[in-house]
Design a protein around this motif. Structure first.
Motif, PDB file in Angstrom:
ATOM      1  N   LYS A  56      35.755  41.765  64.900  1.00  0.00           N
ATOM      2  CA  LYS A  56      35.528  42.504  64.611  1.00  0.00           C
ATOM      3  C   LYS A  56      36.901  43.768  63.852  1.00  0.00           C
ATOM      4  O   LYS A  56      36.628  45.208  63.569  1.00  0.00           O
ATOM      5  N   LYS A  57      37.886  42.719  64.199  1.00  0.00           N
ATOM      6  CA  LYS A  57      38.820  44.123  63.629  1.00  0.00           C
ATOM      7  C   LYS A  57      39.065  43.744  61.807  1.00  0.00           C
ATOM      8  O   LYS A  57      40.005  44.132  61.604  1.00  0.00           O
ATOM      9  N   LEU A  58      38.448  42.905  61.407  1.00  0.00           N
ATOM     10  CA  LEU A  58      38.116  43.080  59.777  1.00  0.00           C
ATOM     11  C   LEU A  58      38.274  43.974  58.553  1.00  0.00           C
ATOM     12  O   LEU A  58      37.163  44.507  59.206  1.00  0.00           O
ATOM     13  N   THR A  59      38.975  44.150  58.142  1.00  0.00           N
ATOM     14  CA  THR A  59      38.410  45.623  57.613  1.00  0.00           C
ATOM     15  C   THR A  59      38.572  45.323  56.069  1.00  0.00           C
ATOM     16  O   THR A  59      40.334  43.579  55.637  1.00  0.00           O
ATOM     17  N   VAL A  60      38.764  46.137  55.017  1.00  0.00           N
ATOM     18  CA  VAL A  60      38.834  46.217  53.834  1.00  0.00           C
ATOM     19  C   VAL A  60      39.877  46.352  53.496  1.00  0.00           C
ATOM     20  O   VAL A  60      40.578  47.907  53.746  1.00  0.00           O
ATOM     21  N   GLN A  61      40.730  45.195  52.665  1.00  0.00           N
ATOM     22  CA  GLN A  61      42.292  45.349  52.400  1.00  0.00           C
ATOM     23  C   GLN A  61      42.413  45.965  51.233  1.00  0.00           C
ATOM     24  O   GLN A  61      43.331  47.072  50.886  1.00  0.00           O
ATOM     25  N   ASP A  62      41.135  45.721  50.718  1.00  0.00           N
ATOM     26  CA  ASP A  62      41.666  45.830  48.806  1.00  0.00           C
ATOM     27  C   ASP A  62      40.763  45.580  47.980  1.00  0.00           C
ATOM     28  O   ASP A  62      39.469  44.956  48.429  1.00  0.00           O
ATOM     29  N   ILE A  63      41.049  46.407  46.332  1.00  0.00           N
ATOM     30  CA  ILE A  63      38.841  46.945  45.546  1.00  0.00           C
ATOM     31  C   ILE A  63      39.578  46.006  44.618  1.00  0.00           C
ATOM     32  O   ILE A  63      40.361  46.497  43.716  1.00  0.00           O
ATOM     33  N   SER A  64      38.840  44.950  44.668  1.00  0.00           N
ATOM     34  CA  SER A  64      39.288  44.508  42.959  1.00  0.00           C
ATOM     35  C   SER A  64      37.756  44.518  42.059  1.00  0.00           C
ATOM     36  O   SER A  64      37.260  43.932  41.835  1.00  0.00           O
ATOM     37  N   ILE A  65      38.409  45.381  41.014  1.00  0.00           N
ATOM     38  CA  ILE A  65      36.950  45.450  39.937  1.00  0.00           C
ATOM     39  C   ILE A  65      37.482  45.045  38.371  1.00  0.00           C
ATOM     40  O   ILE A  65      38.596  44.740  38.371  1.00  0.00           O
ATOM     41  N   LYS A  66      36.373  44.378  38.109  1.00  0.00           N
ATOM     42  CA  LYS A  66      36.819  43.521  36.599  1.00  0.00           C
ATOM     43  C   LYS A  66      35.121  43.708  35.329  1.00  0.00           C
ATOM     44  O   LYS A  66      34.011  43.758  36.476  1.00  0.00           O
ATOM     45  N   ILE A  67      35.895  44.177  34.701  1.00  0.00           N
ATOM     46  CA  ILE A  67      34.995  43.807  33.918  1.00  0.00           C
ATOM     47  C   ILE A  67      34.199  43.252  33.056  1.00  0.00           C
ATOM     48  O   ILE A  67      35.351  42.603  32.042  1.00  0.00           O
ATOM     49  N   VAL A  68      33.130  42.355  32.532  1.00  0.00           N
ATOM     50  CA  VAL A  68      33.029  41.328  32.042  1.00  0.00           C
ATOM     51  C   VAL A  68      33.000  41.418  30.956  1.00  0.00           C
ATOM     52  O   VAL A  68      33.501  40.626  29.835  1.00  0.00           O
ATOM     53  N   ASN A  69      31.704  42.546  30.296  1.00  0.00           N
ATOM     54  CA  ASN A  69      31.502  42.636  28.996  1.00  0.00           C
ATOM     55  C   ASN A  69      32.456  43.575  28.481  1.00  0.00           C
ATOM     56  O   ASN A  69      31.707  43.930  27.197  1.00  0.00           O
ATOM     57  N   SER A  70      33.110  43.742  27.849  1.00  0.00           N
ATOM     58  CA  SER A  70      34.464  44.867  27.690  1.00  0.00           C
ATOM     59  C   SER A  70      34.022  44.333  26.412  1.00  0.00           C
ATOM     60  O   SER A  70      34.214  45.213  25.263  1.00  0.00           O
TER      61      SER A  70
END
Length: 166
Positions: A75-89
């Motif tokens: 119940k307490k699990l929360t989002v800590q970070d956001i990781s974004i990766k662009i694959v076809n740059s």
């Protein structure tokens, strides 16, 4: 056929009587020793059964507490970070700084998901996709659209994106 007359000789009578008495005495010794062993092993088995019963009770108590703690932690699990990766740059020959800027813009668009519980983020995953895909981004005087390739939601939201010219 006749039985030999050994019953008349005292030496044979003593030998046979000694064998009979020795057999009876050894039988009683065997019964005593066997009884002692049985009693000791019975006590040991009873102690082991009691110990097993106590340990199983303790194990059940620990498992119940562990399940309760797991439910509370889920119940307490929360989002800590956001990781974004662009694959076809590489396809559009973007330099790493441009890719970083694009990733940073997208991260700012969905930054409201940080510190939300995972269930809420999962339920709004389609909204996240639409937020990312419906916006056009300017990089090096060109307009790009992004498409969500993969979205993994846990304490870190990991998003893999494909970019395309608008």
């Amino acid at each position: 056929m006749r039985i030999p007359p050994y019953y008349r000789l005292p030496s044979w009578q003593r030998f046979l009587a000694g064998m009979a008495i020795g057999g009876i005495i050894s039988w009683f010794i065997f019964l005593f020793v066997f009884g002692q062993w049985q009693e000791r092993y019975s006590k040991e088995i009873k102690l082991q059964k009691d110990a097993i019963f106590e340990l199983e009770k303790d194990k059940e108590i620990w498992q119940e507490e562990f399940k309760k703690l797991n439910k509370e932690n889920q119940k307490k699990l929360t989002v800590q970070d956001i990781s974004i990766k662009i694959v076809n740059s590489e396809k559009y020959k973007l330099d790493s700084f441009s890719v970083f800027q694009l990733e940073d813009e997208i991260k700012e668009d969905i930054s409201m998901m940080v510190a939300k519980d995972i269930d809420t983020v999962y339920k709004s995953s389609e909204l996240i996709k639409k937020i990312i895909e419906n916006k056009t981004h300017r990089v090096n005087e060109k307009r790009y659209r992004v498409e969500v390739k993969e979205l993994v939601i846990y304490t870190t939201v990991s998003i893999e994106l494909n970019i395309m010219l608008d």
